[in-house]
Enzyme design. Sequence first.
Site, short mmCIF file in Angstrom:
data_model
loop_
_atom_site.label_atom_id
_atom_site.label_comp_id
_atom_site.label_asym_id
_atom_site.label_seq_id
_atom_site.Cartn_x
_atom_site.Cartn_y
_atom_site.Cartn_z
N LYS A 148 -3.67 -6.38 4.74
CA LYS A 148 -3.05 -6.38 3.41
C LYS A 148 -2.61 -7.80 3.07
CE LYS A 148 -0.33 -5.16 -0.20
NZ LYS A 148 0.71 -4.17 -0.27
N ASP A 305 2.08 4.63 -3.64
CA ASP A 305 2.91 3.44 -3.44
C ASP A 305 4.35 3.86 -3.14
OD1 ASP A 305 3.70 0.85 -3.16
OD2 ASP A 305 3.10 0.19 -5.15
#
Length: 439
Positions: A148, A305
């Site tokens: 990420k 999220d």
Amino acid sequence: MTPHFDLLIRNGLCVLPWGLEAADIGVRAGRIAAIGVGDASAAETIDAAGLHVLPGLIDPHVHLRDPGNPAVESIATGTRAAVLGGITTVFDMPNTTPPLTDAAGLAAKQAHAAATAHCDIGLYVGATKQNIAELAALELGDGVCAIKVFAGSSTGTLLVEDDENIERVMRSGRRRIAYHAEDEYRLQARRSLFKADDPYASHMLWRDPETALLGTRRILALAHKTGRPAHILHVSTAEELDYVKDHKDIVTIEMLANHLTQVAPECYERLGGYAVMNPPLRDKRHVEAGWRAINDGTVDTLGSDHAPHPRAAKERPWPSCSSGLTGVQTLVPVMLDHVNAGRLALTRLVDLLAAGPARVYGLVNKGRLATGYDADFTLVDLKRRTRIENARIASPCGWTPFDGMMVTGWPAATIVRGLVVMREDEVLGEAGGRLARFR
Ligand code: DOR
Ligand code: ZN
């Protein structure tokens, strides 16, 4: 001789990769042993009459704060919330305290996740300017779903904002990289345009659509240059959705349920700090473009999220309030409500929450109802009407931006590798989650 299974799911309407079919499913040793079962015996039988049987749904974007602050969330509490919400696998973000950026951190998280998760779990490793050389090895670690990159700053300290270092990250390793793509330079330049104590809606003016588009364009240019596939997380603007259509050879994209459900400026007026997230909730034009991109196939995966923060941090005035909203437990109910409202087909939802993440991240043996695959199932009652309320939220922070929303459609059972881990809003059994496998 009649076949014998560990688990039989009878009378459900199954979402198979090729469409909806009434079929009974037999499970043996944690895997799907047969689809279309006649006479058979089983140690356990679930009557799914009136329910839809979906492949286990995957939330590829959660922040479980572990290690960090268990009073807000941990792998144990966050995966409990996940199975209550019909999720069988989560992919957990690396912006913890400390962040997950090296082999020692990964080893500790692998062991801790395998010991405490209620569902299966994949782990992101964070890129920093210091760990670029190690990323090629780290991305091959057990349970690692992707590297990420925070190319724009958000919660935590992870940040690789400049082209030179982003390109170096792309040249270390080969698997698809996941990006928070907001442009850091534009974020910094615009910050001074807004005052402390401005209304919460200033959040979307500061982190404007141009900030998102600029960041996405920079990353795609570098992805083409290096040949390294990119996954742009939480795409939130009409302009990015239009732009990525011409780059699908190198890019896949995620959208969030929030960006399809909450509309600015109303959400800021109603929710205050409980509407603040990065990238921000935006106005109707972007929400409508999002729905078009869901229905024309531009979007590859859907996530929550899930980003819990303490209430006190969310209630501080803008911009001191923390960014991020809970969502792992509400993702499936909110999206089933959209299915019932006719905004997308149930088969498309399954594509976004099962087949999509499997394809994008190279997830092994999950994401479709097929013989030989892991026996992960989400059983849903498309007709059940239920109110989402803070009191239902299993995350210790105890709030949801969807508090008070009445939805039609609710998960009835969550099954992970043949084990029933949730039934009728109750978590069953001990934590039996494992690290997911990736190619
Ligand atoms: O709103 C957000 N919250 N966006 C992010 O990028 C990070 C997340 C968090 O971890 O709180
Ligand atoms: Zn996130």
